[in-house]
Write a protein that holds these residues in place. Structure first.
Motif, PDB file in Angstrom:
ATOM      1  N   SER A   1       0.845  -1.186   0.000  1.00 48.55           N
ATOM      2  CA  SER A   1       0.000   0.000   0.000  1.00 48.55           C
ATOM      3  C   SER A   1       0.880   1.235   0.000  1.00 48.55           C
ATOM      4  O   SER A   1       1.916   1.281   0.669  1.00 48.55           O
ATOM      5  CB  SER A   1      -0.908   0.022   1.228  1.00 48.55           C
ATOM      6  OG  SER A   1      -1.613   1.246   1.268  1.00 48.55           O
ATOM      7  N   LEU A   2       0.457   2.248  -0.744  1.00 44.84           N
ATOM      8  CA  LEU A   2       1.154   3.529  -0.756  1.00 44.84           C
ATOM      9  C   LEU A   2       0.532   4.509   0.234  1.00 44.84           C
ATOM     10  O   LEU A   2       0.999   5.626   0.371  1.00 44.84           O
ATOM     11  CB  LEU A   2       1.117   4.131  -2.169  1.00 44.84           C
ATOM     12  CG  LEU A   2       1.837   3.317  -3.239  1.00 44.84           C
ATOM     13  CD1 LEU A   2       1.630   3.946  -4.613  1.00 44.84           C
ATOM     14  CD2 LEU A   2       3.311   3.188  -2.928  1.00 44.84           C
ATOM     15  N   SER A   3      -0.494   4.084   0.932  1.00 44.85           N
ATOM     16  CA  SER A   3      -1.214   4.951   1.857  1.00 44.85           C
ATOM     17  C   SER A   3      -0.754   4.704   3.303  1.00 44.85           C
ATOM     18  O   SER A   3      -1.072   3.660   3.885  1.00 44.85           O
ATOM     19  CB  SER A   3      -2.715   4.676   1.744  1.00 44.85           C
ATOM     20  OG  SER A   3      -3.401   5.284   2.811  1.00 44.85           O
ATOM     21  N   PRO A   4      -0.008   5.655   3.902  1.00 44.85           N
ATOM     22  CA  PRO A   4       0.427   5.474   5.300  1.00 44.85           C
ATOM     23  C   PRO A   4      -0.724   5.230   6.282  1.00 44.85           C
ATOM     24  O   PRO A   4      -0.594   4.370   7.155  1.00 44.85           O
ATOM     25  CB  PRO A   4       1.188   6.771   5.623  1.00 44.85           C
ATOM     26  CG  PRO A   4       1.706   7.224   4.287  1.00 44.85           C
ATOM     27  CD  PRO A   4       0.608   6.860   3.310  1.00 44.85           C
ATOM     28  N   PRO A   5      -1.880   5.934   6.164  1.00 46.48           N
ATOM     29  CA  PRO A   5      -2.970   5.622   7.095  1.00 46.48           C
ATOM     30  C   PRO A   5      -3.474   4.181   6.938  1.00 46.48           C
ATOM     31  O   PRO A   5      -3.796   3.526   7.934  1.00 46.48           O
ATOM     32  CB  PRO A   5      -4.075   6.625   6.737  1.00 46.48           C
ATOM     33  CG  PRO A   5      -3.354   7.752   6.084  1.00 46.48           C
ATOM     34  CD  PRO A   5      -2.190   7.138   5.358  1.00 46.48           C
ATOM     35  N   LEU A   6      -3.536   3.677   5.705  1.00 43.42           N
ATOM     36  CA  LEU A   6      -3.966   2.293   5.491  1.00 43.42           C
ATOM     37  C   LEU A   6      -2.951   1.318   6.081  1.00 43.42           C
ATOM     38  O   LEU A   6      -3.333   0.319   6.692  1.00 43.42           O
ATOM     39  CB  LEU A   6      -4.169   2.011   4.003  1.00 43.42           C
ATOM     40  CG  LEU A   6      -4.630   0.596   3.654  1.00 43.42           C
ATOM     41  CD1 LEU A   6      -5.947   0.254   4.345  1.00 43.42           C
ATOM     42  CD2 LEU A   6      -4.744   0.428   2.152  1.00 43.42           C
ATOM     43  N   VAL A   7      -1.664   1.623   5.939  1.00 44.09           N
ATOM     44  CA  VAL A   7      -0.621   0.775   6.524  1.00 44.09           C
ATOM     45  C   VAL A   7      -0.783   0.730   8.043  1.00 44.09           C
ATOM     46  O   VAL A   7      -0.707  -0.337   8.654  1.00 44.09           O
ATOM     47  CB  VAL A   7       0.786   1.266   6.125  1.00 44.09           C
ATOM     48  CG1 VAL A   7       1.864   0.565   6.928  1.00 44.09           C
ATOM     49  CG2 VAL A   7       1.014   1.072   4.631  1.00 44.09           C
ATOM     50  N   GLN A   8      -1.031   1.883   8.661  1.00 38.99           N
ATOM     51  CA  GLN A   8      -1.224   1.935  10.116  1.00 38.99           C
ATOM     52  C   GLN A   8      -2.456   1.135  10.538  1.00 38.99           C
ATOM     53  O   GLN A   8      -2.423   0.393  11.518  1.00 38.99           O
ATOM     54  CB  GLN A   8      -1.347   3.392  10.591  1.00 38.99           C
ATOM     55  CG  GLN A   8      -0.095   4.210  10.418  1.00 38.99           C
ATOM     56  CD  GLN A   8       1.062   3.674  11.246  1.00 38.99           C
ATOM     57  OE1 GLN A   8       0.887   3.148  12.336  1.00 38.99           O
ATOM     58  NE2 GLN A   8       2.262   3.809  10.715  1.00 38.99           N
ATOM     59  N   LEU A   9      -3.540   1.267   9.782  1.00 37.66           N
ATOM     60  CA  LEU A   9      -4.764   0.537  10.094  1.00 37.66           C
ATOM     61  C   LEU A   9      -4.559  -0.969   9.949  1.00 37.66           C
ATOM     62  O   LEU A   9      -4.955  -1.744  10.823  1.00 37.66           O
ATOM     63  CB  LEU A   9      -5.904   1.003   9.174  1.00 37.66           C
ATOM     64  CG  LEU A   9      -7.250   0.314   9.383  1.00 37.66           C
ATOM     65  CD1 LEU A   9      -7.800   0.615  10.765  1.00 37.66           C
ATOM     66  CD2 LEU A   9      -8.232   0.732   8.306  1.00 37.66           C
ATOM     67  N   LEU A  10      -3.893  -1.378   8.865  1.00 38.92           N
ATOM     68  CA  LEU A  10      -3.624  -2.799   8.667  1.00 38.92           C
ATOM     69  C   LEU A  10      -2.689  -3.343   9.744  1.00 38.92           C
ATOM     70  O   LEU A  10      -2.851  -4.477  10.204  1.00 38.92           O
ATOM     71  CB  LEU A  10      -3.039  -3.043   7.271  1.00 38.92           C
ATOM     72  CG  LEU A  10      -4.010  -2.860   6.107  1.00 38.92           C
ATOM     73  CD1 LEU A  10      -3.267  -2.914   4.772  1.00 38.92           C
ATOM     74  CD2 LEU A  10      -5.116  -3.892   6.158  1.00 38.92           C
ATOM     75  N   THR A  11      -1.699  -2.548  10.135  1.00 35.94           N
ATOM     76  CA  THR A  11      -0.786  -2.964  11.205  1.00 35.94           C
ATOM     77  C   THR A  11      -1.564  -3.199  12.498  1.00 35.94           C
ATOM     78  O   THR A  11      -1.365  -4.210  13.175  1.00 35.94           O
ATOM     79  CB  THR A  11       0.316  -1.911  11.422  1.00 35.94           C
ATOM     80  OG1 THR A  11       1.064  -1.762  10.224  1.00 35.94           O
ATOM     81  CG2 THR A  11       1.240  -2.301  12.559  1.00 35.94           C
ATOM     82  N   LEU A  12      -2.457  -2.272  12.815  1.00 39.22           N
ATOM     83  CA  LEU A  12      -3.268  -2.416  14.028  1.00 39.22           C
ATOM     84  C   LEU A  12      -4.149  -3.667  13.951  1.00 39.22           C
ATOM     85  O   LEU A  12      -4.150  -4.492  14.873  1.00 39.22           O
ATOM     86  CB  LEU A  12      -4.133  -1.167  14.229  1.00 39.22           C
ATOM     87  CG  LEU A  12      -5.072  -1.200  15.434  1.00 39.22           C
ATOM     88  CD1 LEU A  12      -4.261  -1.166  16.732  1.00 39.22           C
ATOM     89  CD2 LEU A  12      -6.046  -0.054  15.374  1.00 39.22           C
ATOM     90  N   ALA A  13      -4.854  -3.804  12.828  1.00 38.19           N
ATOM     91  CA  ALA A  13      -5.824  -4.897  12.709  1.00 38.19           C
ATOM     92  C   ALA A  13      -5.174  -6.271  12.542  1.00 38.19           C
ATOM     93  O   ALA A  13      -5.667  -7.258  13.093  1.00 38.19           O
ATOM     94  CB  ALA A  13      -6.756  -4.624  11.529  1.00 38.19           C
ATOM     95  N   LEU A  14      -4.073  -6.333  11.786  1.00 40.59           N
ATOM     96  CA  LEU A  14      -3.490  -7.637  11.453  1.00 40.59           C
ATOM     97  C   LEU A  14      -2.286  -8.026  12.301  1.00 40.59           C
ATOM     98  O   LEU A  14      -1.875  -9.185  12.285  1.00 40.59           O
ATOM     99  CB  LEU A  14      -3.085  -7.663   9.972  1.00 40.59           C
ATOM    100  CG  LEU A  14      -4.224  -7.458   8.969  1.00 40.59           C
ATOM    101  CD1 LEU A  14      -3.678  -7.411   7.551  1.00 40.59           C
ATOM    102  CD2 LEU A  14      -5.277  -8.542   9.112  1.00 40.59           C
TER     103      LEU A  14
END
Length: 116
Positions: free
Chosen positions: A9-22
């Motif tokens: 992902s090129l989206s830092p907020p999506l990376v943070q969300l995925l890190t939290l969730a996964l």
């Protein structure tokens, strides 16, 4: 915990969300389970190391680099067709979608020393 498939992902907020969730939430739950069993928690520490590694290499994975390579290009141009097949050197031919999972596997196996 088993390494997960690579997500790009090129989206830092999506990376943070995925890190939290996964990563973060499953690690917290796994450590909670270990504490209930009277064992030492370890998964949050592993998760924090993975995030640290991701953050360390992010400068290289998020940045587009341009390097002059006139001399290398001249050398490559001297190869005959047979040598070009044996020694492919054209970086424009790299499939990054295929390369990144191989890179990820190498990081897992050789840097993090985990067997998949």
């Amino acid at each position: 915990m088993k390494p997960r498939p690579l997500l790009l992902s090129l989206s830092p907020p999506l990376v943070q969300l995925l890190t939290l969730a996964l990563q973060t939430i499953p690690s917290l739950l796994a450590d909670l389970f270990l504490r209930v069993k009277g064992q030492t928690p370890k998964y949050m520490d592993m998760q924090q190391r993975a995030v640290l590694l991701r953050d360390i290499i992010s400068k290289f994975t998020r940045t587009s680099l341009y390097m002059k390579s006139e001399k290398a290009q001249k050398l490559i141009a001297t190869l005959d067709d047979k040598d070009k097949v044996l020694f492919p050197c054209d970086t424009r031919m790299i499939s990054w979608r295929k390369y990144m999972p191989v890179f990820y596997h190498g990081v897992q196996e050789y840097l993090l020393k985990s067997k998949q």
